[in-house]
Design a protein around this motif. Structure first.
Motif, PDB file in Angstrom:
ATOM      1  N   VAL A 124       0.834  -1.202   0.000  1.00 36.40           N
ATOM      2  CA  VAL A 124       0.000   0.000   0.000  1.00 36.40           C
ATOM      3  C   VAL A 124       0.868   1.252   0.000  1.00 36.40           C
ATOM      4  CG1 VAL A 124      -1.598   1.341   1.426  1.00 36.40           C
ATOM      5  CG2 VAL A 124      -2.032  -1.077   0.984  1.00 36.40           C
ATOM      6  N   THR A 125       1.936   1.253   0.802  1.00 36.79           N
ATOM      7  CA  THR A 125       2.800   2.435   0.842  1.00 36.79           C
ATOM      8  C   THR A 125       3.508   2.633  -0.496  1.00 36.79           C
ATOM      9  OG1 THR A 125       4.506   1.056   1.849  1.00 36.79           O
ATOM     10  CG2 THR A 125       3.170   2.414   3.324  1.00 36.79           C
ATOM     11  N   ARG A 126       3.937   1.530  -1.119  1.00 32.23           N
ATOM     12  CA  ARG A 126       4.574   1.651  -2.430  1.00 32.23           C
ATOM     13  C   ARG A 126       3.563   2.165  -3.465  1.00 32.23           C
ATOM     14  NH1 ARG A 126       8.510  -2.875  -4.836  1.00 32.23           N
ATOM     15  NH2 ARG A 126       9.777  -1.943  -3.222  1.00 32.23           N
ATOM     16  N   PHE A 127       2.346   1.684  -3.368  1.00 34.34           N
ATOM     17  CA  PHE A 127       1.296   2.126  -4.292  1.00 34.34           C
ATOM     18  C   PHE A 127       1.003   3.616  -4.097  1.00 34.34           C
ATOM     19  CE2 PHE A 127      -3.280   2.364  -5.448  1.00 34.34           C
ATOM     20  CZ  PHE A 127      -3.147   2.002  -6.771  1.00 34.34           C
ATOM     21  N   LEU A 128       0.983   4.054  -2.816  1.00 32.12           N
ATOM     22  CA  LEU A 128       0.717   5.470  -2.543  1.00 32.12           C
ATOM     23  C   LEU A 128       1.863   6.345  -3.043  1.00 32.12           C
ATOM     24  CD1 LEU A 128      -0.910   5.383   0.992  1.00 32.12           C
ATOM     25  CD2 LEU A 128      -1.978   5.947  -1.183  1.00 32.12           C
ATOM     26  N   ARG A 129       3.101   5.856  -2.919  1.00 29.84           N
ATOM     27  CA  ARG A 129       4.234   6.624  -3.436  1.00 29.84           C
ATOM     28  C   ARG A 129       4.149   6.770  -4.954  1.00 29.84           C
ATOM     29  NH1 ARG A 129       9.491   4.329  -0.274  1.00 29.84           N
ATOM     30  NH2 ARG A 129       8.935   5.074   1.796  1.00 29.84           N
ATOM     31  N   LEU A 130       3.608   5.786  -5.620  1.00 34.84           N
ATOM     32  CA  LEU A 130       3.429   5.897  -7.062  1.00 34.84           C
ATOM     33  C   LEU A 130       2.319   6.883  -7.392  1.00 34.84           C
ATOM     34  CD1 LEU A 130       3.721   2.181  -8.211  1.00 34.84           C
ATOM     35  CD2 LEU A 130       5.289   4.031  -8.727  1.00 34.84           C
ATOM     36  N   ILE A 146       1.271   9.539  -5.430  1.00 37.03           N
ATOM     37  CA  ILE A 146       1.475  10.901  -4.941  1.00 37.03           C
ATOM     38  C   ILE A 146       1.976  11.859  -6.031  1.00 37.03           C
ATOM     39  CG2 ILE A 146       2.962  12.277  -3.424  1.00 37.03           C
ATOM     40  CD1 ILE A 146       2.428  10.133  -1.258  1.00 37.03           C
ATOM     41  N   PRO A 147       2.949  11.484  -6.871  1.00 45.41           N
ATOM     42  CA  PRO A 147       3.357  12.416  -7.947  1.00 45.41           C
ATOM     43  C   PRO A 147       2.217  12.766  -8.900  1.00 45.41           C
ATOM     44  CG  PRO A 147       5.002  10.715  -7.669  1.00 45.41           C
ATOM     45  CD  PRO A 147       3.827  10.320  -6.820  1.00 45.41           C
ATOM     46  N   LEU A 148       1.261  11.870  -9.083  1.00 42.39           N
ATOM     47  CA  LEU A 148       0.132  12.178  -9.955  1.00 42.39           C
ATOM     48  C   LEU A 148      -0.737  13.274  -9.364  1.00 42.39           C
ATOM     49  CD1 LEU A 148      -0.920   8.551 -10.956  1.00 42.39           C
ATOM     50  CD2 LEU A 148       0.381  10.179 -12.302  1.00 42.39           C
ATOM     51  N   PHE A 149      -0.883  13.264  -8.022  1.00 43.75           N
ATOM     52  CA  PHE A 149      -1.718  14.277  -7.388  1.00 43.75           C
ATOM     53  C   PHE A 149      -1.023  15.631  -7.312  1.00 43.75           C
ATOM     54  CE2 PHE A 149      -3.746  10.470  -5.395  1.00 43.75           C
ATOM     55  CZ  PHE A 149      -4.980  10.652  -6.000  1.00 43.75           C
ATOM     56  N   GLN A 150       0.310  15.623  -7.373  1.00 48.79           N
ATOM     57  CA  GLN A 150       1.043  16.885  -7.196  1.00 48.79           C
ATOM     58  C   GLN A 150       1.116  17.690  -8.474  1.00 48.79           C
ATOM     59  OE1 GLN A 150       4.710  15.519  -5.512  1.00 48.79           O
ATOM     60  NE2 GLN A 150       4.014  15.801  -3.406  1.00 48.79           N
TER      61      GLN A 150
END
Ligand SMILES: [Zn+2]
Length: 74
Positions: A61-67, A69-73
């Motif tokens: 889940v943390t790896r998925f969220l790190r992937l 996060i750049p999309l949301f920024q």
């Protein structure tokens, strides 16, 4: 005395029967009858497996969220 197993006459102080090899006295320390000594209860192993699955899930889940996060920024 006589052997309990083969009824052979043996010496009173004999620890084992010379004929059949059975012990003349009961063992002082009885072997564990119900549970093996080196096997843990099943539920603790199941809890361990659940813990490992939880850790792997959190890592995914943390790896998925790190992937993500750049999309949301952008
Ligand atoms: Zn015997």
């Amino acid at each position: 005395m006589t052997c309990k197993h083969c009824q052979t006459e043996i010496a009173d102080k004999a620890l084992i029967c010379y004929r059949c090899g059975h012990a003349t006295t009961e063992p002082r320390i009885a072997p564990p009858s119900n549970a093996p000594l080196f096997e843990r209860p099943r539920h603790s192993r199941r809890r361990m497996v659940a813990l490992v699955i939880l850790v792997v899930f959190v890592l995914l889940v943390t790896r998925f969220l790190r992937l993500l996060i750049p999309l949301f920024q952008r």
